[in-house]
Every structure is written in C-alpha cells, then in structure tokens.
Write a protein that holds these residues in place. Sequence first.
Motif, PDB file in Angstrom:
ATOM      1  N   LYS A  61      -4.421  -0.868   6.290  1.00  0.00           N
ATOM      2  CA  LYS A  61      -4.873  -1.016   4.856  1.00  0.00           C
ATOM      3  C   LYS A  61      -4.560  -2.576   4.602  1.00  0.00           C
ATOM      4  O   LYS A  61      -3.184  -3.090   4.579  1.00  0.00           O
ATOM      5  N   TYR A 106      -7.652  -2.822  -1.247  1.00  0.00           N
ATOM      6  CA  TYR A 106      -7.473  -2.925   0.125  1.00  0.00           C
ATOM      7  C   TYR A 106      -8.891  -2.397   1.132  1.00  0.00           C
ATOM      8  O   TYR A 106      -9.560  -1.969   0.573  1.00  0.00           O
ATOM      9  N   TYR A 162       0.623  -1.297  -0.040  1.00  0.00           N
ATOM     10  CA  TYR A 162      -0.041  -0.048   0.105  1.00  0.00           C
ATOM     11  C   TYR A 162       0.950   1.358   0.150  1.00  0.00           C
ATOM     12  O   TYR A 162       0.614   2.289  -0.783  1.00  0.00           O
ATOM     13  N   PRO A 175      -4.255  -0.212  -6.517  1.00  0.00           N
ATOM     14  CA  PRO A 175      -5.079   0.757  -6.308  1.00  0.00           C
ATOM     15  C   PRO A 175      -5.657   0.732  -4.738  1.00  0.00           C
ATOM     16  O   PRO A 175      -5.787  -0.435  -4.224  1.00  0.00           O
ATOM     17  N   GLU A 176      -6.680   1.754  -4.651  1.00  0.00           N
ATOM     18  CA  GLU A 176      -7.122   1.708  -3.236  1.00  0.00           C
ATOM     19  C   GLU A 176      -8.025   0.578  -3.295  1.00  0.00           C
ATOM     20  O   GLU A 176      -8.308   0.245  -2.040  1.00  0.00           O
ATOM     21  N   THR A 177      -8.724   0.217  -4.035  1.00  0.00           N
ATOM     22  CA  THR A 177      -9.810  -0.564  -4.283  1.00  0.00           C
ATOM     23  C   THR A 177      -9.385  -2.003  -3.764  1.00  0.00           C
ATOM     24  O   THR A 177     -10.253  -3.014  -3.493  1.00  0.00           O
ATOM     25  N   THR A 221     -10.029  -1.257   5.089  1.00  0.00           N
ATOM     26  CA  THR A 221      -9.606  -0.776   6.129  1.00  0.00           C
ATOM     27  C   THR A 221      -9.875  -1.479   7.519  1.00  0.00           C
ATOM     28  O   THR A 221     -11.020  -1.992   7.676  1.00  0.00           O
TER      29      THR A 221
END
Length: 278
Positions: free
Chosen positions: A49, A38, A28, A34-36, A40
Amino acid sequence: FPNTIATEQQSVVLVKKLLATSVSCITYMRGLFPETSYATRYLDDLCLKILREDKSCLGSLQIVKWIQGCFDALEKQYVSFFMFFNGTVTEVYQFKFKYKKEVPQMDIISNQMNFVNGVCSEDVKQASRLLIRKLYLLMQNLGPLPNDIILTMKLLYYNDVTPKDYQPPGFKEDDSPGDLLFDGDPVNLSVGSVSTGFHLMKVRVTTEKKRMGTVESNLVQNGPTEISHQGLDCDEEEEEGSTKISCLNLASSQEEVIGPKKKRKVSEPEKLLLEGRK
C-alpha cells in the motif's frame, strides 16, 4: 523497483522508492490515513500500500510532500537521517543514509549483473524484500496508537557538505530543543538495511515496550531512555549489533555519551498535522 543497480541514478531511484514504501507501510499499518490515501502496488508476491496524493486527506498530502522534500536531500547527498515520531514520542522511525565514495565497477566480462567491488542487483532486491517484510511484521505486532497523536518528521544532515541555508521543500530550520524524551519504557528494534554499492539505508524503530506483541528476538536491542539529535558526528560509524546507537546518541544515560556535543543541522516540517485522528 529497478531490475538492475548499475548506476548511481538507478541506486537513488531504489532508495527513494524504498523510503516511500517503508513510510507508506508504517502509516498504513498504524491506521493513520483512510484507505483512499493509498494505491496498491506489487513487488513480486508482496502486496504493498503506497501513499498517494489524496486531495480528500490533508494529512496524507502533507506526508507525501515531506517525503518529496527528503528525496531532494537524498539526490544532493545531504541527508544523513530521516526521522519521524508520534505524539509525545511514543514511536520513532529512523532511516539512516550513507553515500559510498567509491563507485562500483561493472564486471563487463561476466554476463551476470555483478559488481567487481559492489553487490549483485538480485541481492539488493532480496534485501529490500526482507526489509519490507520485517517492517510489515513489526507493524502487525505493535499495539494501537492513541486517537490524538501528532506525527512529525525531521531531517538531519551531513554538515560538511550541506549548505547552511539549505532547506528542502516542505521543511524549515528546526528551532526546537535537541533532546526528545521518550514516553514510557522504550525498546529499540533493528529492522534491516539495504546497500546498493552507491547508497546504504538502515531502518530502526523505537517504541514503548508495552506496545510490543510477539516480535522476533533478533530485532530487539537494548532500549534507550533519551533520544538526542544534537551531538551527532557525521563521521561516526555504527557498530552492527551494538546496544547503543551512537550516531543518534541513543543512550541509557547521559554519562555514556563521550566528548562534547556538536550542533547538528536539523530541519522540521513547515506544518504539523494529524491531530485528533479518527
């Protein structure tokens, strides 16, 4: 993370989650997916993440598969090292595992979660938090990676207990040369370790000196110029604070390596992905 570490099963759950959290942190913070990819999660006040099975990103799916393969080797107590590196070996992340032969005994007289010959669960939790914090701090102070990188992972085993034909899911026998030449001037960083009384996990990072920003001085050790996973001895002990990581044969010159090299069983991923990162 489990609240108590009183059994070997609770210990292996902690080690697996700590490994997954560490790898997720690295990927991360280095911007590999990409953010998708991971989810939280929280460990007290730490916002984490964690890699998840993101079908829209084949690279992150492959990493999750590799981590699950390492879990299999951890449960069987075969794996001694979990390593992964980027591109022409500009960054190396090393996770060392040891398994305790003597099982800690609970102090049944005390109301506290203490081991007679082990460690307190709260101490394990604090050590885990410290390792994760240091890893995040280190990742924040490393320079950016090039756009075109290849991320791969290797598993190294304890030969005296691992069947010759054993390969965890997602891995195959490694037929590549044993020595990995580091690109640039490397610096060796000791991130931390967690011991549960049943398992020990140590984390080290080797990176190019020019990629480092402001890093705590107590993390830095003398840097190697060559990384070799041949000649490993599973009975070899690692000295705390040593400038040479003997168990990985990280040395500043070949002359420092004493004795004949022994072939070590190594697995590599079935597929190598992450080329042409955007």
